[in-house]
Scaffold this motif. Structure first.
Motif, PDB file in Angstrom:
ATOM      1  N   VAL A 186      -4.767  14.225   6.540  1.00 54.79           N
ATOM      2  CA  VAL A 186      -4.945  12.890   5.750  1.00 54.79           C
ATOM      3  C   VAL A 186      -3.722  12.011   4.557  1.00 54.79           C
ATOM      4  O   VAL A 186      -3.290  12.975   4.189  1.00 54.79           O
ATOM      5  N   GLU A 187      -3.399  11.073   4.740  1.00 59.22           N
ATOM      6  CA  GLU A 187      -2.846  10.549   3.723  1.00 59.22           C
ATOM      7  C   GLU A 187      -3.189  10.058   2.623  1.00 59.22           C
ATOM      8  O   GLU A 187      -5.029   9.027   2.902  1.00 59.22           O
ATOM      9  N   VAL A 188      -2.800  10.419   1.670  1.00 59.57           N
ATOM     10  CA  VAL A 188      -3.548   9.884   0.053  1.00 59.57           C
ATOM     11  C   VAL A 188      -3.245   9.249  -0.306  1.00 59.57           C
ATOM     12  O   VAL A 188      -1.603   9.369  -0.853  1.00 59.57           O
ATOM     13  N   LEU A 189      -3.446   7.750  -1.356  1.00 55.30           N
ATOM     14  CA  LEU A 189      -2.826   7.475  -1.504  1.00 55.30           C
ATOM     15  C   LEU A 189      -3.507   6.640  -2.874  1.00 55.30           C
ATOM     16  O   LEU A 189      -4.827   6.890  -3.053  1.00 55.30           O
ATOM     17  N   HIS A 190      -2.902   6.587  -4.137  1.00 56.39           N
ATOM     18  CA  HIS A 190      -3.542   6.837  -5.607  1.00 56.39           C
ATOM     19  C   HIS A 190      -3.216   5.434  -5.821  1.00 56.39           C
ATOM     20  O   HIS A 190      -2.353   4.566  -6.359  1.00 56.39           O
ATOM     21  N   SER A 191      -4.499   4.691  -5.313  1.00 57.89           N
ATOM     22  CA  SER A 191      -3.999   3.308  -5.739  1.00 57.89           C
ATOM     23  C   SER A 191      -5.930   2.953  -5.920  1.00 57.89           C
ATOM     24  O   SER A 191      -6.527   3.442  -5.317  1.00 57.89           O
ATOM     25  N   LYS A 192      -5.851   1.480  -5.985  1.00 59.33           N
ATOM     26  CA  LYS A 192      -7.408   1.542  -6.531  1.00 59.33           C
ATOM     27  C   LYS A 192      -7.537   0.114  -5.128  1.00 59.33           C
ATOM     28  O   LYS A 192      -6.529  -1.072  -5.291  1.00 59.33           O
ATOM     29  N   PRO A 193      -8.977   0.828  -4.507  1.00 61.30           N
ATOM     30  CA  PRO A 193      -9.429  -0.864  -3.634  1.00 61.30           C
ATOM     31  C   PRO A 193     -10.225  -2.130  -4.217  1.00 61.30           C
ATOM     32  O   PRO A 193     -10.582  -2.193  -5.236  1.00 61.30           O
ATOM     33  N   LEU A 194      -9.420  -2.319  -3.852  1.00 61.11           N
ATOM     34  CA  LEU A 194     -10.339  -4.628  -4.451  1.00 61.11           C
ATOM     35  C   LEU A 194     -10.983  -4.847  -3.683  1.00 61.11           C
ATOM     36  O   LEU A 194     -11.933  -5.951  -4.512  1.00 61.11           O
ATOM     37  N   GLU A 195     -10.983  -4.652  -2.084  1.00 63.31           N
ATOM     38  CA  GLU A 195     -11.630  -5.977  -1.433  1.00 63.31           C
ATOM     39  C   GLU A 195     -11.528  -5.558  -0.217  1.00 63.31           C
ATOM     40  O   GLU A 195     -10.489  -4.986   0.249  1.00 63.31           O
ATOM     41  N   VAL A 196     -12.758  -5.522   1.049  1.00 60.23           N
ATOM     42  CA  VAL A 196     -12.842  -5.491   2.085  1.00 60.23           C
ATOM     43  C   VAL A 196     -13.200  -7.151   2.691  1.00 60.23           C
ATOM     44  O   VAL A 196     -13.736  -7.214   2.175  1.00 60.23           O
ATOM     45  N   VAL A 197     -11.882  -7.308   3.772  1.00 61.36           N
ATOM     46  CA  VAL A 197     -11.587  -7.851   4.320  1.00 61.36           C
ATOM     47  C   VAL A 197     -12.060  -8.018   5.605  1.00 61.36           C
ATOM     48  O   VAL A 197     -12.246  -7.432   6.272  1.00 61.36           O
ATOM     49  N   GLY A 198     -12.583  -8.588   6.510  1.00 63.85           N
ATOM     50  CA  GLY A 198     -13.438  -9.154   7.706  1.00 63.85           C
ATOM     51  C   GLY A 198     -13.730  -9.873   8.196  1.00 63.85           C
ATOM     52  O   GLY A 198     -14.947 -10.781   7.436  1.00 63.85           O
ATOM     53  N   LYS A 199     -14.040 -10.873   9.510  1.00 62.82           N
ATOM     54  CA  LYS A 199     -14.592 -12.160   9.913  1.00 62.82           C
ATOM     55  C   LYS A 199     -15.826 -11.367   9.813  1.00 62.82           C
ATOM     56  O   LYS A 199     -17.311 -11.651   9.596  1.00 62.82           O
ATOM     57  N   GLN A 200     -16.127 -10.915  11.297  1.00 63.75           N
ATOM     58  CA  GLN A 200     -17.028  -9.859  12.088  1.00 63.75           C
ATOM     59  C   GLN A 200     -17.759  -8.644  12.027  1.00 63.75           C
ATOM     60  O   GLN A 200     -18.302  -7.814  11.173  1.00 63.75           O
ATOM     61  N   THR A 201     -16.503  -7.525  11.321  1.00 64.53           N
ATOM     62  CA  THR A 201     -16.347  -6.306  10.928  1.00 64.53           C
ATOM     63  C   THR A 201     -14.798  -6.395   9.876  1.00 64.53           C
ATOM     64  O   THR A 201     -14.246  -7.581  10.234  1.00 64.53           O
ATOM     65  N   VAL A 202     -15.092  -5.133   9.859  1.00 70.06           N
ATOM     66  CA  VAL A 202     -13.710  -4.891   8.541  1.00 70.06           C
ATOM     67  C   VAL A 202     -12.349  -4.986   9.613  1.00 70.06           C
ATOM     68  O   VAL A 202     -12.112  -4.668  10.856  1.00 70.06           O
ATOM     69  N   ASP A 203     -11.251  -5.687   8.754  1.00 70.54           N
ATOM     70  CA  ASP A 203     -10.188  -5.879   9.241  1.00 70.54           C
ATOM     71  C   ASP A 203      -9.067  -5.313   8.596  1.00 70.54           C
ATOM     72  O   ASP A 203      -8.137  -4.807   8.975  1.00 70.54           O
ATOM     73  N   GLU A 204      -9.511  -5.616   7.101  1.00 71.78           N
ATOM     74  CA  GLU A 204      -8.324  -5.071   5.733  1.00 71.78           C
ATOM     75  C   GLU A 204      -8.704  -4.120   4.654  1.00 71.78           C
ATOM     76  O   GLU A 204      -9.868  -4.543   4.584  1.00 71.78           O
ATOM     77  N   LEU A 205      -8.392  -3.406   3.880  1.00 77.16           N
ATOM     78  CA  LEU A 205      -8.815  -3.162   2.750  1.00 77.16           C
ATOM     79  C   LEU A 205      -7.510  -4.028   1.915  1.00 77.16           C
ATOM     80  O   LEU A 205      -6.271  -2.791   1.980  1.00 77.16           O
ATOM     81  N   ILE A 206      -8.038  -4.443   1.119  1.00 77.63           N
ATOM     82  CA  ILE A 206      -7.040  -4.847  -0.075  1.00 77.63           C
ATOM     83  C   ILE A 206      -7.134  -3.663  -1.476  1.00 77.63           C
ATOM     84  O   ILE A 206      -7.678  -3.932  -1.547  1.00 77.63           O
ATOM     85  N   THR A 207      -5.941  -3.625  -1.694  1.00 75.37           N
ATOM     86  CA  THR A 207      -5.574  -2.222  -2.553  1.00 75.37           C
ATOM     87  C   THR A 207      -4.888  -3.510  -3.956  1.00 75.37           C
ATOM     88  O   THR A 207      -4.244  -4.008  -3.617  1.00 75.37           O
ATOM     89  N   ASP A 208      -4.322  -2.923  -4.915  1.00 78.88           N
ATOM     90  CA  ASP A 208      -3.650  -3.085  -5.906  1.00 78.88           C
ATOM     91  C   ASP A 208      -2.104  -2.544  -5.714  1.00 78.88           C
ATOM     92  O   ASP A 208      -1.316  -3.570  -6.510  1.00 78.88           O
ATOM     93  N   LYS A 209      -1.712  -2.124  -4.582  1.00 77.45           N
ATOM     94  CA  LYS A 209      -0.800  -2.009  -4.619  1.00 77.45           C
ATOM     95  C   LYS A 209      -0.365  -1.743  -2.588  1.00 77.45           C
ATOM     96  O   LYS A 209       0.289  -1.807  -2.200  1.00 77.45           O
TER      97      LYS A 209
END
Length: 304
Positions: A186-209
């Motif tokens: 598991v890769e631990v990322l100390h970042s803050k999630p901002l937005e889940v992006v996708g048209k039909q299904t999830v494509d990306e998770l945007i974070t502050d980093k």
């Protein structure tokens, strides 16, 4: 998952409203399941002194909560220390899904309190299309794919470890102070999630980093927005559950009580609403029982 017996009443939440409902339900000889996966109203337990609860002056919130819980549990509702993820209405009963099992109940009383969580951008729109609240429930859908786990509680660590066994890459974003303990996959990322992006299904998770390319996003909070637990539940301004005077919601057999029905957020209101809700649930059970008996009687008469 293990199948459990059918309960007359399932109470979701172990604060003052839930304990009040569960107590009276047991006194009225109903089979009551009390779902409380934490430690009974942490909100009340933080109160230094409660001055305005009639008959119990100058108690700390922690002591008041202990007395409430002890009183209720002496009447032996079935205490289930699991988080209810989803409730599915059926013809004659409801199915409740937790990460560990399924349960069935004839009526539901929601006493979930106030959910302070602010939803991420895109979370509501993509729920069920890449956004999930339960890795155990939905993890196999992402076998061999990339996922992110956003957790506001250390309980999410075991979910991330499980996903690492079946997914290609697992990114873990802890949103709590404790140092996470997960396996090396598991890769631990100390970042803050901002937005889940996708048209039909999830494509990306945007974070502050930066942006993560993922197929699924698992969001694990202490409590989830109640409309995500039971879709179709009618809400009012501020996402409070709309109820009638008898604490009935717009879904037959579902009642609500306490802070989740709106202000004032007071203990006396919560315990009173819990009492009304359970009496209404009992009345609903009686009505359903009479309908079943009348239907059976009609069938017998037709066959004579």
């Amino acid at each position: 998952m293990t199948k459990k017996p059918v309960f007359d009443i399932a109470v979701i939440g172990g604060g003052p409203a839930g304990l009040s409902a569960a107590l009276t339900g047991r006194i009225r000889n109903k089979q009551v399941a009390l779902f409380e996966h934490r430690s009974f109203s942490q909100k009340l337990q933080k109160a230094h002194t409660v001055e305005n609860y009639l008959g119990l002056p100058e108690l700390s919130g922690q002591e008041m909560m202990r007395q409430f819980a002890d009183h209720c549990l002496k009447h032996q509702p079935t205490l289930i220390k699991e988080k209810v993820m989803n409730i599915f209405p059926g013809n004659e009963m409801f199915t409740l899904l937790t990460p560990d099992a399924t349960y069935e109940a004839k009526t539901i009383i929601l006493t979930t309190g106030v959910t302070s969580a602010v939803l991420l951008g895109g979370e509501r729109e993509l729920l069920g299309r890449g956004v999930s609240y339960c890795a155990t429930c939905d993890g196999m859908l992402y076998r061999g794919r990339d996922v992110a786990v956003i957790s506001y509680t250390p309980e999410g660590e075991s979910e991330a470890d499980y996903l690492s066994e079946i997914c290609l890459n697992v990114h873990y974003l802890p949103q709590y102070k404790e140092t996470p303990c997960v396996n090396d996959k598991v890769e631990v990322l100390h970042s803050k999630p901002l937005e889940v992006v996708g048209k039909q299904t999830v494509d990306e998770l945007i974070t502050d980093k930066g942006t993560l390319k993922v197929d699924g996003v698992f969001i694990l909070r202490h409590s989830d927005p109640v409309e995500n637990i039971l879709p179709g539940l009618e809400l009012g301004a501020g996402d409070v559950i709309l109820v009638k005077r008898d604490m009935a919601t717009n879904i037959p057999g579902v009642f609500a009580a306490g802070d989740c029905t709106g202000k004032p957020w007071q203990i006396a209101k919560a315990t009173g609403e819990g009492l009304v809700a359970v009496f209404s649930a009992i009345q609903y059970l009686d009505q359903q029982s009479r309908k079943t008996a009348d239907g059976a009687s009609d069938k017998i008469q037709k066959n004579v």
